[in-house]
Enzyme design. Structure first.
Site, PDB file in Angstrom:
ATOM      1  N   HIS A 227     102.321 154.746 134.270  1.00  0.00           N
ATOM      2  CA  HIS A 227     102.752 153.564 135.019  1.00  0.00           C
ATOM      3  C   HIS A 227     103.619 154.017 136.180  1.00  0.00           C
ATOM      4  O   HIS A 227     104.074 155.162 136.227  1.00  0.00           O
ATOM      5  CB  HIS A 227     103.557 152.624 134.110  1.00  0.00           C
ATOM      6  CG  HIS A 227     104.877 153.218 133.672  1.00  0.00           C
ATOM      7  ND1 HIS A 227     104.972 154.145 132.653  1.00  0.00           N
ATOM      8  CD2 HIS A 227     106.148 153.056 134.141  1.00  0.00           C
ATOM      9  CE1 HIS A 227     106.233 154.512 132.499  1.00  0.00           C
ATOM     10  NE2 HIS A 227     106.973 153.870 133.396  1.00  0.00           N
ATOM     11  N   HIS A 284     103.817 158.080 136.298  1.00  0.00           N
ATOM     12  CA  HIS A 284     104.370 158.960 135.262  1.00  0.00           C
ATOM     13  C   HIS A 284     104.060 158.425 133.877  1.00  0.00           C
ATOM     14  O   HIS A 284     103.702 157.256 133.715  1.00  0.00           O
ATOM     15  CB  HIS A 284     105.874 159.156 135.462  1.00  0.00           C
ATOM     16  CG  HIS A 284     106.672 157.886 135.520  1.00  0.00           C
ATOM     17  ND1 HIS A 284     106.698 157.062 136.634  1.00  0.00           N
ATOM     18  CD2 HIS A 284     107.482 157.286 134.617  1.00  0.00           C
ATOM     19  CE1 HIS A 284     107.487 156.018 136.395  1.00  0.00           C
ATOM     20  NE2 HIS A 284     107.970 156.125 135.168  1.00  0.00           N
ATOM     21  N   ARG A 294     112.253 162.738 120.714  1.00  0.00           N
ATOM     22  CA  ARG A 294     112.663 162.692 122.115  1.00  0.00           C
ATOM     23  C   ARG A 294     113.340 161.365 122.405  1.00  0.00           C
ATOM     24  O   ARG A 294     112.934 160.316 121.887  1.00  0.00           O
ATOM     25  CB  ARG A 294     111.442 162.884 123.015  1.00  0.00           C
ATOM     26  CG  ARG A 294     111.784 162.813 124.477  1.00  0.00           C
ATOM     27  CD  ARG A 294     110.671 163.401 125.360  1.00  0.00           C
ATOM     28  NE  ARG A 294     111.136 163.380 126.722  1.00  0.00           N
ATOM     29  CZ  ARG A 294     110.972 162.357 127.548  1.00  0.00           C
ATOM     30  NH1 ARG A 294     110.289 161.299 127.164  1.00  0.00           N
ATOM     31  NH2 ARG A 294     111.460 162.388 128.767  1.00  0.00           N
TER      32      ARG A 294
HETATM   33  O1  LIG Z   1     110.753 158.609 128.599  1.00  0.00           O
HETATM   34  C1  LIG Z   1     110.471 158.942 129.744  1.00  0.00           C
HETATM   35  O2  LIG Z   1     110.589 160.082 130.148  1.00  0.00           O
HETATM   36  C2  LIG Z   1     109.906 157.925 130.700  1.00  0.00           C
HETATM   37  C3  LIG Z   1     110.512 156.556 130.587  1.00  0.00           C
HETATM   38  C4  LIG Z   1     109.976 155.614 131.606  1.00  0.00           C
HETATM   39  O3  LIG Z   1     109.111 155.943 132.361  1.00  0.00           O
HETATM   40  C5  LIG Z   1     110.498 154.247 131.707  1.00  0.00           C
HETATM   41  O4  LIG Z   1     111.339 153.823 130.861  1.00  0.00           O
HETATM   42  O5  LIG Z   1     110.074 153.535 132.650  1.00  0.00           O
HETATM   43 FE   LIG Z   2     108.931 154.574 134.032  1.00  0.00          FE
END
Ligand SMILES: O=C(O)CCC(=O)C(=O)O
Ligand SMILES: [Fe+2]
Length: 369
Positions: A227, A284, A294
């Site tokens: 997204h 990403h 994580r």
């Molecule tokens: O957890 C991550 O590295 C990405 C989180 C993310 O893209 C978001 O919360 O919009």
């Molecule tokens: Fe994000």
């Protein structure tokens, strides 16, 4: 017109089936969580020839370096950013404390379908046929209402840490905005909505805590699907487990490695509009790990809800016509709620001319199963 972020999101409820699966306890990836096409583009840290830029904010050339990173990557990491290490540790510790609560306890603070704050699945879940291997907790302003449900006797520390973190993130985001704008030749005079002090006083923001439990088969599960963020910019703190990947040049996933004390900054859709396509928002996703848990904390930063965001006039001329129509954040969020990764194309006015790479065109080609 909603004037607060929570009102704007409430106007666009996301209907997700919240049937809870305790990811910590399952031994196999169930069909509901098995993604058929994880490897739409090649990825692999070992083969990354180039890596996401790391920029020291005390470097006198930081603005120029940031501008270059925004143009070429849409993401970079910052060091010497002024956020105290103990606050980063506290926010991570409180996040861990939250997600390690028993499922029944977390569900007491579940986000309501038309709400913004609380515990639940990622809002983007409704766009995908498969479930993601993650859980989230969203905070807009004070987390007290939901924190009380999680820890009736003991919610103060969580609230204090999250509120301190929000304050610090707001200051850092404003500083990052001016470093980004500076590299485009934009001054406070050109952006009156940043307020008389230029501190984006009435900017809106959300804090998103993401937890990715270990996964028995990480090659079949997706932590958070691909997204772009609907923000101006996002500041992300990740723990020492890698998982964040960005799509580089529309052809390969590159991992953003965790660096102790560093923060990840990514360009969001509204900055792509404001910069007239010069700073493309980056696609990403988050992948998961077989044995490691994580955690990430994303500060999603945007303009005041009702400010019209359009390509800055200094960046528009005969050779560079405006690529996007003007939108408020509130309006853009409703477009995103309908069109998801095609939202930017839906507010686009004309095809880019030479010299503009419309990275978001790739978004429409991302296979999501
Ligand atoms: O957890 C991550 O590295 C990405 C989180 C993310 O893209 C978001 O919360 O919009
Ligand atoms: Fe994000």
């Amino acid at each position: 017109m909603p004037s607060r972020l929570s009102d704007a999101l409430r106007a666009h409820p996301v209907h997700i089936n919240h049937n809870h699966l305790d990811l910590e306890s399952v031994r196999e990836v169930p069909d509901s969580h098995a993604w058929p096409q994880l490897s739409d583009y090649p990825s692999g840290d070992l083969f990354d020839a180039e890596s996401v830029p790391v920029i020291d904010l005390t470097d006198l050339t930081a603005s120029k370096l940031i501008g270059h990173a925004c143009e070429t990557w849409g993401v970079f990491q910052v060091t010497n950013h002024g956020i105290p290490m103990h606050l980063l540790e506290d926010v991570e510790g409180e996040g861990r404390r939250l997600f390690s609560l028993p499922a029944q306890q977390k569900l007491k603070a579940a986000r309501s379908p038309d709400g913004i704050s609380g515990y639940g699945l990622a809002r983007i879940s409704s766009f995908f046929p498969k479930r993601m291997w993650s859980e989230g907790f969203t905070i807009a302003g004070s987390p007290i209402e939901h924190a009380r449900k999680l820890w009736p006797e003991d919610y103060n520390k969580f609230c204090d840490v999250m509120e301190d973190y929000e304050k610090e993130m707001k200051k850092l985001s404003s500083r990052l905005m001016w470093l980004m704008m500076g590299s485009l030749g934009i001054t406070k005079e050109d952006m009156k909505w940043a307020g008389p002090k230029g501190d984006f006083g009435s900017a809106s923001a959300v804090l998103q805590l993401n937890s990715y439990p270990p996964c028995p088969d990480p090659n079949r599960a997706m932590g958070l699907a691909a997204h772009t963020d609907s923000t101006l910019l996002t500041v992300l703190h990740q723990n020492s487990t890698s998982g964040l990947q960005v799509l580089k040049d529309g052809v390969r996933w590159v991992t953003v490695p965790p660096l102790s004390g560093a923060l990840v900054v990514n360009v969001g859709d509204l900055l792509q509009i404001l910069s007239n396509g010069r700073y493309p928002s980056v696609l990403h996703r988050a992948v998961v790990h077989r044995t490691r848990h994580r955690l990430s904390i994303a500060y999603l930063y945007g303009p005041p809800m009702n400010v019209q965001i359009s390509p800055l006039s200094k960046l528009v001329d005969l050779k560079h016509p405006p690529l996007y129509r003007s939108v408020t954040w509130s309006e853009y969020l409703s477009t995103k709620a309908k069109h998801f990764n095609k939202a930017l194309s839906s507010v686009r006015l004309c095809a880019p001319l030479n010299g503009f790479v419309e990275v978001n065109d790739h978004h429409n080609r991302v296979k999501v199963g």
